[in-house]
Scaffold this motif. Structure first.
Motif, mmCIF file in Angstrom:
data_model
loop_
_atom_site.group_PDB
_atom_site.id
_atom_site.type_symbol
_atom_site.label_atom_id
_atom_site.label_comp_id
_atom_site.label_asym_id
_atom_site.label_seq_id
_atom_site.Cartn_x
_atom_site.Cartn_y
_atom_site.Cartn_z
ATOM 1 N N UNK A 107 5.360 -2.029 2.175
ATOM 2 C CA UNK A 107 5.989 -2.675 3.933
ATOM 3 C C UNK A 107 4.587 -2.811 3.908
ATOM 4 N N UNK A 108 4.774 -3.946 4.864
ATOM 5 C CA UNK A 108 3.285 -4.377 5.769
ATOM 6 C C UNK A 108 3.892 -4.798 7.362
ATOM 7 N N UNK A 109 3.222 -4.902 7.792
ATOM 8 C CA UNK A 109 2.870 -5.576 9.220
ATOM 9 C C UNK A 109 1.730 -6.203 9.805
ATOM 10 N N UNK A 110 1.774 -7.450 10.138
ATOM 11 C CA UNK A 110 0.405 -8.010 10.329
ATOM 12 C C UNK A 110 -0.311 -7.542 11.512
ATOM 13 N N UNK A 111 -2.034 -7.681 10.992
ATOM 14 C CA UNK A 111 -2.766 -6.681 12.073
ATOM 15 C C UNK A 111 -2.989 -4.794 11.590
ATOM 16 N N UNK A 112 -1.797 -4.227 11.115
ATOM 17 C CA UNK A 112 -2.312 -3.456 10.137
ATOM 18 C C UNK A 112 -3.149 -3.565 9.245
ATOM 19 N N UNK A 113 -3.372 -2.397 9.032
ATOM 20 C CA UNK A 113 -4.361 -1.671 7.573
ATOM 21 C C UNK A 113 -3.668 -0.973 6.441
ATOM 22 N N UNK A 114 -3.839 -2.402 5.411
ATOM 23 C CA UNK A 114 -2.843 -2.399 3.983
ATOM 24 C C UNK A 114 -3.680 -1.580 3.028
ATOM 25 N N UNK A 115 -3.070 -0.599 2.236
ATOM 26 C CA UNK A 115 -3.851 0.317 1.642
ATOM 27 C C UNK A 115 -3.178 0.540 0.421
ATOM 28 N N UNK A 116 -4.175 -0.263 -0.610
ATOM 29 C CA UNK A 116 -3.740 -1.049 -2.099
ATOM 30 C C UNK A 116 -2.694 0.113 -2.735
ATOM 31 N N UNK A 117 -2.247 -0.660 -3.709
ATOM 32 C CA UNK A 117 -1.415 0.743 -4.973
ATOM 33 C C UNK A 117 -2.250 1.381 -5.840
ATOM 34 N N UNK A 118 -1.601 2.100 -5.992
ATOM 35 C CA UNK A 118 -2.634 2.913 -7.106
ATOM 36 C C UNK A 118 -2.667 1.829 -8.432
ATOM 37 N N UNK A 119 -3.926 2.311 -9.123
ATOM 38 C CA UNK A 119 -4.668 1.408 -10.367
ATOM 39 C C UNK A 119 -4.610 2.581 -11.465
ATOM 40 N N UNK A 120 -4.393 2.044 -12.572
ATOM 41 C CA UNK A 120 -4.177 3.146 -14.185
ATOM 42 C C UNK A 120 -3.588 4.917 -13.745
ATOM 43 N N UNK A 121 -2.834 4.970 -12.764
ATOM 44 C CA UNK A 121 -1.710 5.605 -12.945
ATOM 45 C C UNK A 121 -3.101 6.965 -11.096
ATOM 46 N N UNK A 122 -4.042 6.481 -10.655
ATOM 47 C CA UNK A 122 -4.573 6.921 -10.620
ATOM 48 C C UNK A 122 -3.748 7.346 -8.734
ATOM 49 N N UNK A 123 -4.218 8.647 -8.450
ATOM 50 C CA UNK A 123 -3.484 8.462 -6.359
ATOM 51 C C UNK A 123 -4.278 7.589 -5.810
ATOM 52 N N UNK A 124 -3.399 6.460 -4.856
ATOM 53 C CA UNK A 124 -3.829 5.883 -3.587
ATOM 54 C C UNK A 124 -4.755 6.521 -3.101
ATOM 55 N N UNK A 125 -5.922 5.515 -1.964
ATOM 56 C CA UNK A 125 -7.287 6.278 -1.623
ATOM 57 C C UNK A 125 -6.453 6.361 -0.206
ATOM 58 N N UNK A 126 -6.015 7.335 0.630
ATOM 59 C CA UNK A 126 -6.874 7.709 1.658
ATOM 60 C C UNK A 126 -7.494 7.782 2.621
#
Length: 553
Positions: A330-349
């Motif tokens: 998902x994406x929206x101009x101006x919104x903050x995008x939370x990056x994908x998982x790295x090496x199976x770790x949780x996303x950083x919320x």
């Protein structure tokens, strides 16, 4: 004409959007999506050749289905993200070309354009769309069938990504998706494309089964559950979309923070899974179907996390714009995008959680409870009751009213239809179409709810499994002999793959509304009507009479 898109039910004038998408998609984003799809076909062309020698890199599969998912209606409106995806796609395509050469794979002297074209600027990317977009296929019927396959493959991609996030994958599905993309560039006859369309449906069944296994093995089988639709006095995050792995990550990171979590629209069924029930701060569901978010998000007060599609770009004066976060495809101009998982770790919320702490609690917009959680395992637990009710005549007919909701006023038809169904009928549903009737006081039949909600549109597989189980229980030779009618609302490409999956299982006489797809040419629509009994909707009273003509086993 600055763009052309007719992939969703809201296609302008029932033909196609040519200036700006009714969904809110701007012409530059639409054109970049067309160019991305074009390059994905080139990637698939090379990867098919590498796959024959088992040299295909695993990263290609994810790149392809993630790219396809980003082009689904209401998923991504961010021009910059598509420019970046095209650049990465061209780099990946070049890498696959080099791999083919290194493996001595014979390539034609003149590569097809989708395997050879190069661009480097946003202007070049947008201009390329004018050559390779939907209307570049001149024959209306070929175009219709090609797009039907592509939209089915986009639906496959959505389900494949959710399963992938939970550790489930199927190489055969990935291989088909890429083969189908390439096939839409080939000089196939109408009958060959019809065959490919049904094959797409076959893989639709497989990918939905894969996702069902991913969800239930990870979170348990959904259970009949009453979900609160009121609010508490704590600051909160509203999670929308469909991705249950994102839900899990968010719940774990908000635990003990004083921040509540509410589901929105298609995330409602998260409440049905046993694993999520252990989180006391998963409070309830806020609001209704996705299209009402422009009025409901103002009153939520806290940040909103979009995990997948079902975004409505906010108006310029909307007070909640700065509270929108996106992740995944998902994406929206101006919104903050939370990056994908790295090496199976949780996303950083952490950023959205800290944002929530600074916000007021949600404003209550309704109160009470709604009931759901009737996926196939829960329905099978009620099987004896259901069979007895059918045999005794207490249940005359089931109505599959799954699918999508949307903005058109004509969708009020589904509320009226559900409300006027006889008291001896039961609705089987999945997807946000249920918001048209899941708060109506329809009651039950001997303890069996008259609205059996299997979950998300992603959970439509349960409805197919239930139908197949009933066919077995009643010892029928044909699934169409069951007392089940199909009156389905559709909106976007995941509904397309559900339709194709049902057709591949032999289901006939499916009615679609509020309008038939704009991408079906008159001839292709006739083929579907003649061979599969596909139909539209008319007036509620007239349709009820037609559906109830044959009602019992």
């Amino acid at each position: 004409m600055s763009m052309f898109c007719f992939q969703c039910q809201e296609a302008a004038k029932g033909i196609g959007c040519t200036i700006k998408g009714v969904c809110g998609k701007t012409s530059d984003v639409a054109n970049l999506q067309d160019t991305l799809l074009f390059v994905l076909k080139g990637i698939s062309w090379y990867n098919e050749k590498l796959r024959v020698q088992k040299l295909n890199p695993a990263k290609v599969d994810k790149f392809v289905f993630d790219g396809l998912f980003s082009t689904i209606t209401n998923a991504n409106f961010d021009k910059e993200s598509f420019s970046k995806r095209i650049i990465k796609a061209l780099q990946l395509r070049s890498e696959l070309h080099s791999r083919c050469l290194a493996a001595n794979i014979r390539l034609p002297k003149n590569h097809p354009d989708f395997a050879a074209w190069k661009g480097s600027t946003v202007e070049e990317f947008e201009n390329k769309a004018k050559e390779v977009g939907i209307l570049s296929t001149e024959n209306e019927d070929i175009r219709s069938l090609r797009e039907l396959v592509i939209y089915g493959v986009k639906g496959l991609a959505a389900y494949a990504e959710h399963a992938w996030n939970l550790g489930k994958s199927n190489d055969d599905i990935f291989a088909f998706m890429q083969r189908a993309l390439v096939a839409t560039t080939e000089d196939l006859a109408v009958d060959e494309l019809v065959t490919l369309t049904l094959e797409t449906g076959k893989y639709g069944v497989e990918v939905m089964a894969l996702l069902d296994a991913a969800n239930t093995e990870t979170y348990g089988n959904p259970e009949a559950t009453k979900v609160n639709i009121g609010v508490r006095n704590n600051p909160a995050i509203l999670i929308s979309g469909h991705d249950l792995k994102d839900m899990e990550d968010l719940l774990q990171q908000t635990e003990g923070t004083g921040v509540d979590v509410y589901t929105h629209s298609e995330m409602l069924p998260a409440h049905y899974y046993p694993v999520f029930k252990k989180y006391d701060h998963l409070v309830g569901n806020y609001g209704n179907a996705w299209w009402k978010q422009t009025e409901e998000f103002e009153r939520f007060n806290g940040p909103i996390l979009f995990t997948t599609n079902c975004i409505v770009p906010p108006k310029s004066n909307a007070g909640y714009t700065e509270r929108i976060y996106t992740t995944g495809a998902s994406g929206l101009e101006g919104a903050i995008h939370i990056a994908d998982r790295i090496d199976g770790k949780m996303k950083d919320f952490s950023e959205i959680i800290e944002h929530a702490k600074r916000c007021a609690a949600p404003e209550q917009i309704e109160s009470g409870e709604i009931t759901g959680g009737f996926a196939h395992a829960q329905v099978f637990a009620l099987a004896d009751k259901i069979v007895d009710a059918v045999k005794s005549g207490a249940i005359r007919k089931f109505f599959v009213m799954a699918g999508c909701d949307g903005r058109m006023k004509s969708r009020g038809y589904y509320t009226q239809f559900a409300d006027q169904l006889p008291a001896d009928t039961v609705i089987l549903t999945a997807g946000c179409a249920k918001y048209r009737y899941n708060k109506l006081p329809l009651g039950d039949i001997g303890g069996i709810p008259r609205v059996i909600d299997a979950g998300q549109c992603n959970d439509s597989y349960s409805l197919a499994v239930i139908a197949l189980k009933l066919k077995e229980v009643f010892e029928l030779n044909d699934i169409n002999d069951l007392p089940i009618a199909y009156n389905i609302a559709w909106y976007e490409q995941k509904a397309v793959i559900v339709l194709l999956a049902l057709l591949s299982l032999g289901v006939k006489n499916i009615h679609l509304g509020p309008t038939l797809p704009a991408f079906l040419s008159p001839n292709v629509a006739n083929v579907l009507m003649e061979n599969f009994g596909i139909g539209g909707i008319t007036e509620v009273e007239q349709d009820l009479e037609m559906f109830l003509e044959t009602s019992v086993l």
